[in-house]
Design a protein around this motif. Structure first.
Motif, short mmCIF file in Angstrom:
data_model
loop_
_atom_site.label_atom_id
_atom_site.label_comp_id
_atom_site.label_asym_id
_atom_site.label_seq_id
_atom_site.Cartn_x
_atom_site.Cartn_y
_atom_site.Cartn_z
N ALA A 204 0.88 -1.12 0.04
CA ALA A 204 0.02 0.08 -0.03
C ALA A 204 0.97 1.12 0.00
O ALA A 204 0.57 2.37 -0.79
N ILE A 205 1.78 1.38 0.74
CA ILE A 205 2.78 2.37 0.95
C ILE A 205 3.46 2.42 -0.30
O ILE A 205 3.54 3.61 -0.80
N SER A 206 4.03 1.49 -0.76
CA SER A 206 4.71 1.50 -2.41
C SER A 206 3.80 2.09 -3.33
O SER A 206 4.44 2.70 -4.27
N TRP A 207 2.60 1.75 -3.37
CA TRP A 207 1.79 2.03 -4.49
C TRP A 207 1.20 3.63 -4.20
O TRP A 207 1.42 4.34 -5.43
N ILE A 208 1.25 4.15 -3.09
CA ILE A 208 1.20 5.53 -3.19
C ILE A 208 2.40 6.23 -3.28
O ILE A 208 2.46 7.44 -3.86
N LEU A 209 3.52 5.72 -3.11
CA LEU A 209 4.93 6.43 -3.56
C LEU A 209 5.28 6.08 -4.75
O LEU A 209 6.47 6.25 -5.14
N TYR A 210 4.28 5.65 -5.74
CA TYR A 210 4.91 5.27 -7.20
C TYR A 210 5.75 6.15 -7.69
O TYR A 210 5.48 7.52 -7.77
N ARG A 211 6.87 5.79 -8.24
CA ARG A 211 7.68 6.74 -9.03
C ARG A 211 7.74 6.46 -10.37
O ARG A 211 8.32 5.45 -11.02
N PRO A 212 7.09 7.38 -11.36
CA PRO A 212 6.93 6.90 -12.73
C PRO A 212 8.29 6.94 -13.53
O PRO A 212 8.43 6.40 -14.37
N ASN A 213 9.30 7.67 -13.04
CA ASN A 213 10.58 7.58 -13.69
C ASN A 213 11.65 6.77 -13.00
O ASN A 213 12.89 6.91 -13.22
N LEU A 214 11.23 5.58 -12.37
CA LEU A 214 12.37 4.85 -11.73
C LEU A 214 13.17 4.07 -12.38
O LEU A 214 14.34 3.80 -11.98
N ASN A 215 12.65 4.19 -13.81
CA ASN A 215 13.68 3.34 -14.86
C ASN A 215 14.93 4.20 -14.98
O ASN A 215 16.06 3.59 -15.46
N LYS A 216 14.97 5.35 -14.54
CA LYS A 216 16.21 6.12 -14.24
C LYS A 216 17.48 5.50 -13.30
O LYS A 216 18.44 5.70 -13.52
N SER A 217 16.85 4.73 -12.57
CA SER A 217 17.62 3.88 -11.64
C SER A 217 17.88 2.68 -11.89
O SER A 217 18.45 1.66 -11.09
N LYS A 218 17.36 2.42 -13.06
CA LYS A 218 17.35 0.67 -13.59
C LYS A 218 18.69 0.07 -13.39
O LYS A 218 18.82 -0.95 -13.22
N HIS A 219 19.57 0.82 -13.99
CA HIS A 219 20.90 0.34 -13.68
C HIS A 219 21.62 -0.02 -12.27
O HIS A 219 22.46 -1.06 -12.36
N LEU A 220 20.92 0.29 -11.57
CA LEU A 220 21.27 -0.19 -10.15
C LEU A 220 20.21 -1.15 -9.57
O LEU A 220 20.56 -1.62 -8.38
N ASN A 221 19.22 -1.54 -10.27
CA ASN A 221 18.23 -2.13 -9.89
C ASN A 221 18.42 -3.64 -10.19
O ASN A 221 17.67 -4.28 -10.92
N GLY A 222 19.50 -4.31 -9.70
CA GLY A 222 19.90 -5.53 -10.31
C GLY A 222 20.98 -5.98 -9.19
O GLY A 222 21.35 -5.46 -8.33
N SER A 223 21.62 -7.23 -9.44
CA SER A 223 22.46 -7.85 -8.56
C SER A 223 23.78 -8.02 -9.45
O SER A 223 23.88 -7.91 -10.57
N VAL A 224 24.98 -8.29 -8.62
CA VAL A 224 25.97 -8.48 -9.12
C VAL A 224 26.21 -10.26 -8.65
O VAL A 224 25.65 -10.59 -7.75
N TYR A 225 27.39 -10.96 -8.96
CA TYR A 225 27.61 -12.29 -8.56
C TYR A 225 27.61 -12.42 -7.34
O TYR A 225 27.07 -13.23 -6.42
N HIS A 226 28.40 -11.72 -6.56
CA HIS A 226 28.50 -11.88 -5.07
C HIS A 226 27.73 -11.04 -4.33
O HIS A 226 27.43 -11.72 -3.11
N SER A 227 26.91 -10.26 -4.72
CA SER A 227 25.68 -9.36 -3.93
C SER A 227 24.55 -10.65 -3.94
O SER A 227 23.99 -10.87 -3.07
N ASP A 228 24.56 -11.65 -5.05
CA ASP A 228 23.48 -12.75 -4.77
C ASP A 228 23.99 -13.76 -3.95
O ASP A 228 23.05 -14.28 -3.04
N LEU A 229 25.33 -13.80 -3.78
CA LEU A 229 25.75 -14.89 -2.78
C LEU A 229 25.38 -14.29 -1.25
O LEU A 229 25.20 -15.06 -0.49
N PHE A 230 25.36 -12.99 -1.14
CA PHE A 230 25.43 -12.46 0.22
C PHE A 230 23.94 -12.78 0.50
O PHE A 230 23.45 -13.09 1.50
#
Lengths: 440, 440, 440
Positions: A204-230
């Motif tokens: 519910a909170i996330s829905w209210i805080l919807y960010r239409p331009n979140l794809n500007k941070s898309k390059h950081l919204n993912g994992s790297v090999y060792h972060s997946d292991l953590f």
């Protein structure tokens, strides 16, 4: 680097607001604890007398020995489990583990008070009397808040999370009182009380805080090999200690014993079916770490409400079997759908791991125990409204939250080391060469 | 990247086979659990009556409270301990921790059944009655299978590992029954039952699956700095919880107490001697992480069989002292020899950590308890034959295993993130410069 | 790479000294254990008789069941907690976790003997009788030594650390005997006995070993992103299991119960205030990982001495509140001051996490219990003198310690993998291009 702090005219400086919130609230805790909180009869120095007057022959009968090992497992789940599960993002691992640490450490204090007023108040003295079971319940309550954090991960400021935590713990204590004491449901492992609540509160909170331009941070919204292991550290400690989670406040004796067995079995089944669906839905049959990190846990979520019941081992297997499937499908197909069509940005996919399996667990429990599920439904609506209202408050431009183009980035709230030392020698040479060319 | 899937005409696509195996076997589990598995009297709702008829005055006497803390420690060892110990390979960490998760989650279900038929069958009803001790034994059984996985790590497909797991659990239950019930050996911590079995089962299969051209994957058969650290998480949790492993199913009271003390002491000694040999065998006295990650644990393996015995603290020290030495020598000199001359490719060196120290533990126990070691020898031969036969089945070209030049590579069975974000800024600049030169 | 072994004419080859120390001391342990160490009545096979003669009706009354879960938590804190907390250095993580492993594994054996002579000697037989409480105390003792290691991290050789460990355990046993048995202080969680001792022992040695040119290794005296995350594993397990640490040897029943509650609450408060100060002292309000990794634990250190007391929950909150503040200020301002003006190079900042909060804990306990704090002061001076003398011995040029320009570097004592495989594809291309340019 400088511009990461003021992009899109958003000020993420929390130098005043964060210390202020921490200090004021912590001082409030000291005052309220001073007025209200005392040890219960099993943690108090009068335990010796209490034993005599109650014909207890051994210290082993102190509830501490029944529940402390489970408490410690739950404690690990909340801080290491939830904290590391969310480290999968390549540059938000400090935030994942650090903010989890902060909001759970504050949340458990507030939960001791809120839950204490509802459940552990000694009416003769007006004091909250706490023992080991209160600590477990306070940790459970933080679990609910951390689930909500999963949906908001990377998109909110620590000040906002403190507010989400304060409000969430309050709401949690209310809904817990309604579900357990007014509706008389059984929910030892918190399918409804913790997971469904935490899930929909966060969504519910996330829905209210919807960010239409979140794809500007898309390059950081993912994992790297060792972060997946953590993140797998988090997953495994959650998975391993879930039998303790669901049995921690179950009845002494066969109740705790059975809750642990049921959860152990259900979790095992959901690993196997989550792997099956993950492999089946990739064109070369390769597994997706997101599914392994999350959907494998769905069996534990769903067993929460009925962990103590005599649903028998194969009943638990069936629960795990279907939840592993449903949760993996959720990550693969439902989450992208929700984001696209319902504007629901759910960083960790809590909808698939907590909200849906939690509801399923509630239904299973309702079927087994013939509970009044309508009244639960009514209460859910009430809760959702509160959560949405909460979200609106968080939209105010005072919280120091990041702009759309610096979400998922630890640089905003953490001093991050520069990592230049991790360059292997061959690259330093290369670097040297490139500069040499430049100099020419 | 595309060619990593079809090198040497090997098809590693498991999109049909893996889900099929998972679903069919998991459905079989549901059916078999439905027919056979029920709670035992301590986990059943009739515990209240049982207490009365057996003059038990307190819930504390429920076996749950004697064994649950040890169970949780063992549980951590199997999934975090074994899983992370094998993450040392630079690009097979997902496989290490992920496949461990899968095969142990399936294996424990099958173990509950197999071991149940041998040890927990209620002949009046034909049901397997399970309690906390069954969960511990199921985890133990998965430990045996995961040891075998250590020899095969990076060279087999998940489908093959599921087959190894199914067959291994079955074989385990048989050998366990023979050793414990027919030969009447004591082996609370499983030196023989778990470690020797798991070691030779894995080595036999690995021997059959010998890959003459494995050096094509040589560049991936090694560690990086942080993968070695992840492996230390596994090592430490194994080392720390080994006293629980060896005492988990020991007799109540002094039995569990003594088993924990003996194992604690033996493990401490094997750390010191493993470090000594590791330093002594390198030209500058520098330590080898492989030895620290593995040989330090040898004292726990060898104490398994005699953990409960009155061998006294110095006896345990002596066991750890020699096992630390033998195991480190094994990693340094025996493993290379076995690979070169006996065509034995043992990725994790299970020969040195499990097979040999496990046998030593069996001998120690045999000496202390004057057991019939010839019959154990006979049985070992039988087991080895079964394992070899199993290996032959796995040589069939239907399992989706990797070719010699893409072993030890997570890309084959996992969607792996690309890690480009981990490039430090200075290199991006460098990169930019190099391209600029190129453009000129 | 070759020159990292002989820079500044320092020889860091420990190929003879390290194995020699390990072997000789371990053989001494075997001999001394053979002469002195036996099981106590609860771990011995005569427990059955003991139960009868002491009217004990259930195995549950064996101390093992009161303390084993806490023991395992303490065990994790010593090896995973301390070990990983120190992995924050970018290139000394092997040393952090590996040397912790070595010195604690040796230290606990020597502690069983030293503490046994003082506390568990059976005067009729001249034997040390050990049980679960001895294991906990041995781990505690190693904790003290590892705190000292924190100040020396990266600047000493493993041989030196073995000497620090041998001497430290001895000194620990003496001061523990004086504080607990002669001065009759209560210190269940070791604020004075463990933390203040370990802190000043380490600082005294570090002061003697002052390296004026340590800034030559400055580039390695820092963290990278993932090394900070590894350190958080240590922090969290320390934080989570601290209630077990402070309650492990408290009195059965309400004593253990209350100690756990007090510690839980105090730790929660110190997280919130540490975050507040960390944010307040950075110009943009961003958090410093060093504070989160360390100062959050200060509440646990300070609660050690008075964990069992009836200081009530708000009392614990207040302790945590102030310790979080003091410790964070220590890291921010006191440590740089000490290094600059008192030539105190304290790698992990143990002054702020252990020495000062430990002393505070001692004062709190002294106030609550009206203890003779002057005699403690006298003893502290004595201890400090011994520590300084120890430091002088370690200045002798025989220990294989690193030169000022290769401190904090795992290459000196470890075979380190080369990590070239971690180069992402885009860089390999770049590399290729740069060479092409060169060739032109």
């Amino acid at each position: 680097m400088g511009n990461c702090f003021f992009s899109q005219d958003k000020n993420t400086n929390v130098r005043v607001s964060l210390p202020a919130v921490c200090f004021v609230w912590e001082i409030a805790m000291v005052v309220l604890f001073g007025i209200f909180v005392r040890y219960n009869e099993e943690a108090d120095a009068h335990w010796g007398e209490y034993k005599k007057t109650h014909n207890i022959t051994t210290d082993m009968e102190n509830d501490f020995y029944y529940r402390y090992p489970s408490f410690q497992d739950v404690h690990v789940m909340i801080f290491v489990g939830f904290g590391f599960l969310m480290t999968f993002l390549k540059r938000y691992s400090f935030g994942a583990v650090g903010f989890t640490f902060l909001i759970a450490a504050f949340g458990l204090q507030w939960a001791l008070l809120m839950q204490g007023w509802f459940h552990s108040l000694d009416y003769s003295t007006g004091k909250i009397l706490i023992g080991i079971e209160n600590l477990i319940n306070a940790d459970f309550c933080c679990g609910g808040v951390l689930i909500a954090f999963g949906a908001l991960l990377g998109k909110v400021s620590p000040v906002q999370m403190m507010v989400v935590s304060l409000f969430g713990v309050t709401l949690y204590a209310v809904e817990e009182y309604i579900i357990l004491n007014l509706l008389h449901c059984r929910d030892a492992g918190g399918s409804m009380v913790i997971h469904t609540f935490g899930g929909y509160y966060g969504l519910a909170i996330s829905w209210i805080l919807y960010r239409p331009n979140l794809n500007k941070s898309k390059h950081l919204n993912g994992s790297v090999y060792h972060s997946d292991l953590f993140a797998m550290i988090g997953t495994l400690f959650l998975w391993l200690f879930w039998p303790s989670f669901n049995s921690a406040i179950a009845n002494h004796g066969d109740g705790q014993h059975r809750a642990a067995i049921n959860t152990y079995i259900s979790l095992a089944a959901s690993v196997v079916t989550a792997v099956a669906i993950s492999s089946m839905t990739e064109k070369r049959g390769r597994l997706d770490m997101v599914h392994i990190q999350n959907a494998t846990l769905a069996g534990g979520v769903a067993m929460g409400a009925s962990a103590e019941f005599m649903i028998s081992p194969y009943g638990s297997l069936i629960v795990g079997f279907f939840c592993g499937i449903i949760s993996t499908f959720g990550f693969k197909f439902v989450s992208p759908f929700l984001e696209k069509h319902l504007k629901l940005q759910d960083t960790c996919g809590i909808h698939n791991l907590h909200a849906v399996p939690g509801m399923l667990g509630g239904f299973i429990s309702a079927i087994v125990a013939a509970m009044a599920s309508e009244s639960i439904f009514g209460m859910s609506c009430l809760m959702l409204l509160c959560s949405l209202f909460k979200g609106l408050i968080l939209k105010l431009p005072i919280w120091g939250d990041p702009a759309d183009d610096n979400c998922f980035d630890d640089e905003v709230y953490w001093e991050v080391p520069e990592d230049e030392e991790s360059i292997p020698p061959v690259l330093e040479y290369n670097n040297h060469m490139a500069h040499k060319h430049q100099d020419r």
